[in-house]
Design a protein around this motif. Structure first.
Motif, PDB file in Angstrom:
ATOM      1  N   GLY A  62       0.816  -1.054  -0.025  1.00  0.00           N
ATOM      2  CA  GLY A  62       0.053   0.100   0.114  1.00  0.00           C
ATOM      3  C   GLY A  62       0.820   1.130   0.000  1.00  0.00           C
ATOM      4  O   GLY A  62       0.487   2.089  -0.710  1.00  0.00           O
ATOM      5  N   THR A  63       1.870   1.182   0.699  1.00  0.00           N
ATOM      6  CA  THR A  63       3.011   2.353   0.755  1.00  0.00           C
ATOM      7  C   THR A  63       3.375   2.704  -0.569  1.00  0.00           C
ATOM      8  O   THR A  63       3.490   3.819  -1.028  1.00  0.00           O
ATOM      9  CB  THR A  63       4.041   2.078   1.749  1.00  0.00           C
ATOM     10  OG1 THR A  63       3.430   1.803   2.933  1.00  0.00           O
ATOM     11  CG2 THR A  63       5.028   3.314   2.010  1.00  0.00           C
ATOM     12  N   ALA A  64       3.885   1.636  -1.433  1.00  0.00           N
ATOM     13  CA  ALA A  64       4.462   1.794  -2.538  1.00  0.00           C
ATOM     14  C   ALA A  64       3.401   2.299  -3.690  1.00  0.00           C
ATOM     15  O   ALA A  64       3.770   3.114  -4.359  1.00  0.00           O
ATOM     16  CB  ALA A  64       5.056   0.313  -3.039  1.00  0.00           C
ATOM     17  N   LEU A 101       9.608   9.570   6.475  1.00  0.00           N
ATOM     18  CA  LEU A 101       9.775  11.287   5.972  1.00  0.00           C
ATOM     19  C   LEU A 101       9.765  11.045   4.446  1.00  0.00           C
ATOM     20  O   LEU A 101       9.684  12.221   3.853  1.00  0.00           O
ATOM     21  CB  LEU A 101      11.094  11.686   6.580  1.00  0.00           C
ATOM     22  CG  LEU A 101      11.102  12.148   8.045  1.00  0.00           C
ATOM     23  CD1 LEU A 101      12.247  12.474   8.458  1.00  0.00           C
ATOM     24  CD2 LEU A 101       9.875  13.225   8.360  1.00  0.00           C
ATOM     25  N   THR A 102      10.357   9.979   3.814  1.00  0.00           N
ATOM     26  CA  THR A 102      10.746  10.031   2.322  1.00  0.00           C
ATOM     27  C   THR A 102       9.917   9.198   1.539  1.00  0.00           C
ATOM     28  O   THR A 102      10.112   8.867   0.348  1.00  0.00           O
ATOM     29  CB  THR A 102      12.102   9.690   2.274  1.00  0.00           C
ATOM     30  OG1 THR A 102      12.432   8.489   2.919  1.00  0.00           O
ATOM     31  CG2 THR A 102      13.152  10.768   3.005  1.00  0.00           C
ATOM     32  N   ALA A 103       8.885   8.536   2.159  1.00  0.00           N
ATOM     33  CA  ALA A 103       8.164   7.327   1.531  1.00  0.00           C
ATOM     34  C   ALA A 103       7.614   7.768   0.111  1.00  0.00           C
ATOM     35  O   ALA A 103       7.020   6.801  -0.627  1.00  0.00           O
ATOM     36  CB  ALA A 103       7.076   6.679   2.632  1.00  0.00           C
ATOM     37  N   ALA A 104       7.254   8.963   0.092  1.00  0.00           N
ATOM     38  CA  ALA A 104       6.724   9.446  -1.315  1.00  0.00           C
ATOM     39  C   ALA A 104       7.695   9.318  -2.358  1.00  0.00           C
ATOM     40  O   ALA A 104       7.197   9.409  -3.567  1.00  0.00           O
ATOM     41  CB  ALA A 104       6.097  10.726  -0.951  1.00  0.00           C
ATOM     42  N   LEU A 119      12.314   5.275  -1.275  1.00  0.00           N
ATOM     43  CA  LEU A 119      11.517   4.002  -0.527  1.00  0.00           C
ATOM     44  C   LEU A 119      12.194   2.760  -0.939  1.00  0.00           C
ATOM     45  O   LEU A 119      12.213   1.954   0.034  1.00  0.00           O
ATOM     46  CB  LEU A 119      10.091   4.166  -1.184  1.00  0.00           C
ATOM     47  CG  LEU A 119       9.219   2.963  -0.863  1.00  0.00           C
ATOM     48  CD1 LEU A 119       8.876   3.016   0.629  1.00  0.00           C
ATOM     49  CD2 LEU A 119       7.945   2.757  -1.626  1.00  0.00           C
ATOM     50  N   CYS A 120      12.640   2.536  -1.934  1.00  0.00           N
ATOM     51  CA  CYS A 120      13.483   1.112  -2.457  1.00  0.00           C
ATOM     52  C   CYS A 120      14.570   1.067  -1.498  1.00  0.00           C
ATOM     53  O   CYS A 120      14.937  -0.007  -0.894  1.00  0.00           O
ATOM     54  CB  CYS A 120      13.742   1.222  -3.835  1.00  0.00           C
ATOM     55  SG  CYS A 120      12.260   0.973  -4.844  1.00  0.00           S
ATOM     56  N   LEU A 121      15.389   2.276  -1.390  1.00  0.00           N
ATOM     57  CA  LEU A 121      16.678   2.123  -0.368  1.00  0.00           C
ATOM     58  C   LEU A 121      16.229   1.924   1.068  1.00  0.00           C
ATOM     59  O   LEU A 121      17.097   1.282   1.650  1.00  0.00           O
ATOM     60  CB  LEU A 121      17.334   3.657  -0.585  1.00  0.00           C
ATOM     61  CG  LEU A 121      18.519   3.447   0.441  1.00  0.00           C
ATOM     62  CD1 LEU A 121      19.777   2.610  -0.048  1.00  0.00           C
ATOM     63  CD2 LEU A 121      19.138   4.978   0.254  1.00  0.00           C
ATOM     64  N   SER A 122      15.014   2.401   1.341  1.00  0.00           N
ATOM     65  CA  SER A 122      14.701   2.182   2.784  1.00  0.00           C
ATOM     66  C   SER A 122      14.260   0.914   3.017  1.00  0.00           C
ATOM     67  O   SER A 122      14.584   0.207   4.101  1.00  0.00           O
ATOM     68  CB  SER A 122      13.527   3.448   3.553  1.00  0.00           C
ATOM     69  OG  SER A 122      14.140   4.788   3.092  1.00  0.00           O
ATOM     70  N   TYR A 142      -3.556   8.450   9.426  1.00  0.00           N
ATOM     71  CA  TYR A 142      -2.404   9.030   9.415  1.00  0.00           C
ATOM     72  C   TYR A 142      -1.546   8.602   8.131  1.00  0.00           C
ATOM     73  O   TYR A 142      -0.527   9.107   7.797  1.00  0.00           O
ATOM     74  CB  TYR A 142      -1.567   8.801  10.643  1.00  0.00           C
ATOM     75  CG  TYR A 142      -2.093   9.158  11.887  1.00  0.00           C
ATOM     76  CD1 TYR A 142      -1.714  10.650  11.999  1.00  0.00           C
ATOM     77  CD2 TYR A 142      -2.855   8.521  13.007  1.00  0.00           C
ATOM     78  CE1 TYR A 142      -2.274  11.210  13.300  1.00  0.00           C
ATOM     79  CE2 TYR A 142      -3.477   9.279  13.779  1.00  0.00           C
ATOM     80  CZ  TYR A 142      -3.115  10.650  14.036  1.00  0.00           C
ATOM     81  OH  TYR A 142      -3.585  11.024  15.378  1.00  0.00           O
ATOM     82  N   GLY A 143      -1.943   7.511   7.402  1.00  0.00           N
ATOM     83  CA  GLY A 143      -1.438   7.443   6.212  1.00  0.00           C
ATOM     84  C   GLY A 143      -0.324   6.118   6.099  1.00  0.00           C
ATOM     85  O   GLY A 143       0.191   5.616   7.166  1.00  0.00           O
ATOM     86  N   TYR A 144       0.049   5.438   5.316  1.00  0.00           N
ATOM     87  CA  TYR A 144       0.781   4.410   5.182  1.00  0.00           C
ATOM     88  C   TYR A 144       2.327   4.987   5.573  1.00  0.00           C
ATOM     89  O   TYR A 144       3.035   4.010   6.285  1.00  0.00           O
ATOM     90  CB  TYR A 144       0.860   3.972   3.766  1.00  0.00           C
ATOM     91  CG  TYR A 144      -0.075   2.884   3.271  1.00  0.00           C
ATOM     92  CD1 TYR A 144      -0.393   1.613   3.748  1.00  0.00           C
ATOM     93  CD2 TYR A 144      -1.364   3.630   2.781  1.00  0.00           C
ATOM     94  CE1 TYR A 144      -1.530   0.902   3.371  1.00  0.00           C
ATOM     95  CE2 TYR A 144      -2.578   2.762   2.314  1.00  0.00           C
ATOM     96  CZ  TYR A 144      -2.595   1.385   2.683  1.00  0.00           C
ATOM     97  OH  TYR A 144      -3.760   0.640   2.353  1.00  0.00           O
ATOM     98  N   ALA A 145       2.616   5.786   5.396  1.00  0.00           N
ATOM     99  CA  ALA A 145       4.208   6.314   5.643  1.00  0.00           C
ATOM    100  C   ALA A 145       4.194   6.490   7.012  1.00  0.00           C
ATOM    101  O   ALA A 145       5.328   6.335   7.757  1.00  0.00           O
ATOM    102  CB  ALA A 145       4.147   7.658   4.937  1.00  0.00           C
TER     103      ALA A 145
END
Length: 396
Positions: free
Chosen positions: A238-240, A297-300, A305-308, A364-367
């Motif tokens: 869902g986040t992706a 902080l950077t999920a968008a 996101l891939c690095l995280s 609050y959202g997926y992030a």
């Protein structure tokens, strides 16, 4: 339940065969546990239930792990480690083969519970066996090699079995996992030397483990410190797609990145743990807090996101260290403590997924699952600090 001197005198090649046999079982367990997650819609169609209802089989397996780990460790207190491993993997193999031919949903659910019972005890006893075969300064690496079966399963076994399950039948997964279990039984029978139960082994002696504050603190640390990983990974699809706006076709790539991270973390973390056990645990908890906060902080951003996701997979580096720590603090109750590590791991799974779902449900959202992970890891760091201070006070 000590490994005899003749087992300790094995050649490097013989030790490698024993660890390979133990890791093979871990590969089968990991494949069976994770691959079913991608096949739930197929299971639901077969048994005419909804996909959320089909999810009960995952909960049943996790419940089996949580209950089975301490229960089997207690019941098997007077057994030799070799005998116990053979029984555990035989039950696992039989449970999965029976799951493959389950006639209805509720029998399938019951069989998943049965298959989960040996999970924690198998990993706990395997870790003790592997650590007993190598010098003290290589214990964590030996434990890591056993866990490598589990982490390789997330990278190779899970996607391959999920693919076969989708194109053929989900039942193929359990036939294959049952076959891996039978292969493991054969390998353990051939390569693990016979041993004798430890002198004075008893149920009460194992239960003593839970009277040690350090054991309870370490298990609490595992239940919270690993929870952050599950709070994020449970909702990564869902986040992706909804936050980073990535196509659904990228989800398998993200899964692979997570699997690669777990394998890198397992190998590197086990080597670091042999150099500094407590330093590795504390350092990885700090790493968790930082990486999971950055994830939120950077999920968008798809690239970040891939690095995280890769770095979050690397947080598994604490696994061999925490397992080895339990061996150190459990005194005469090592089997129960080592097996309970995987009960704590499944508590982390349930806790992380529940809290992650909660923040999403509250808008609050997926992030925000990243912040949940950071808070859980911070709590784990607090427990680690309490454990470290208690140890220093005892030393003084």
């Amino acid at each position: 339940m000590a490994i005899p001197e003749e087992a300790r005198a094995l050649t490097r090649f013989q030790i490698a065969l024993v660890i390979l046999a133990l890791a093979c079982g871990g590969f089968g367990i990991g494949t069976g546990e994770f691959a079913i997650m991608g096949l739930l819609p197929d299971v639901a169609r077969t048994f005419a239930v909804t996909t959320p209802e089909a999810g009960y089989v995952i909960s049943a397996y996790a419940l089996g792990v949580v209950i089975g780990a301490p229960l089997i460790a207690i019941l098997g207190a007077k057994s030799s480690r070799r005998s116990l491993l053979l029984v555990l993997m035989s039950v696992f193999a039989a449970g999965n083969l029976a799951s493959a031919v389950a006639p209805d949903f509720w029998s399938f659910t019951a069989l998943r519970f049965l298959s989960g019972l040996p999970h924690g005890a198998y990993f706990g006893v395997s870790a003790l066996v592997a650590a007993s075969l190598v010098p003290v300064y290589m214990r964590a690496r030996a434990v890591g090699y056993v866990m490598l079966g589990l982490t390789v399963a997330t990278l190779a076994g899970t996607p391959v079995m999920a693919l076969f399950g989708q194109y053929l039948s989900w039942r193929v997964l359990f036939f294959a996992v049952g076959g891996i279990g039978a292969l493991t039984v054969t390998l353990i029978w051939l390569y693990l030397p016979r041993d004798r139960p430890a002198a004075g082994a008893s149920v009460s002696r194992e239960l003593i483990a839970f009277t040690h504050p350090q054991v309870l603190l370490t298990l609490t640390l595992a239940a919270t410190g690993f929870g952050g990983m599950f709070s994020i990974f449970s909702y990564i699809a869902g986040t992706a797609t909804e936050v980073a706006l990535m196509p659904a076709t990228m989800i398998p790539v993200i899964m692979v990145l997570f699997g690669v991270g777990m394998n890198v973390g397992n190998v590197v973390g086990s080597k670091l743990a042999d150099m500094s056990l407590m330093g590795t645990i504390g350092g990885m908890l700090v790493f968790n807090v930082v990486v999971m906060t950055v994830f939120g902080l950077t999920a968008a951003n798809p690239y970040l996101l891939c690095l995280s996701v890769f770095l979050i997979g690397c947080t598994f580096a604490a696994g061999p260290a925490v397992q080895t720590r339990l061996m150190d603090v459990a005194a005469d109750g090592q089997t129960l403590a080592a097996a309970s590590m995987h009960s704590a791991f499944n508590v982390a799974n349930a806790l992380g997924a529940w809290l992650g779902g909660l923040v999403i449900a509250y808008g609050y959202g997926y992030a925000a699952t990243g912040y949940v992970g950071a808070i859980l890891s911070f709590f784990g760091l607090f427990v680690f600090g309490a454990s470290w201070l208690l140890e220093k006070r005892a030393a003084r």
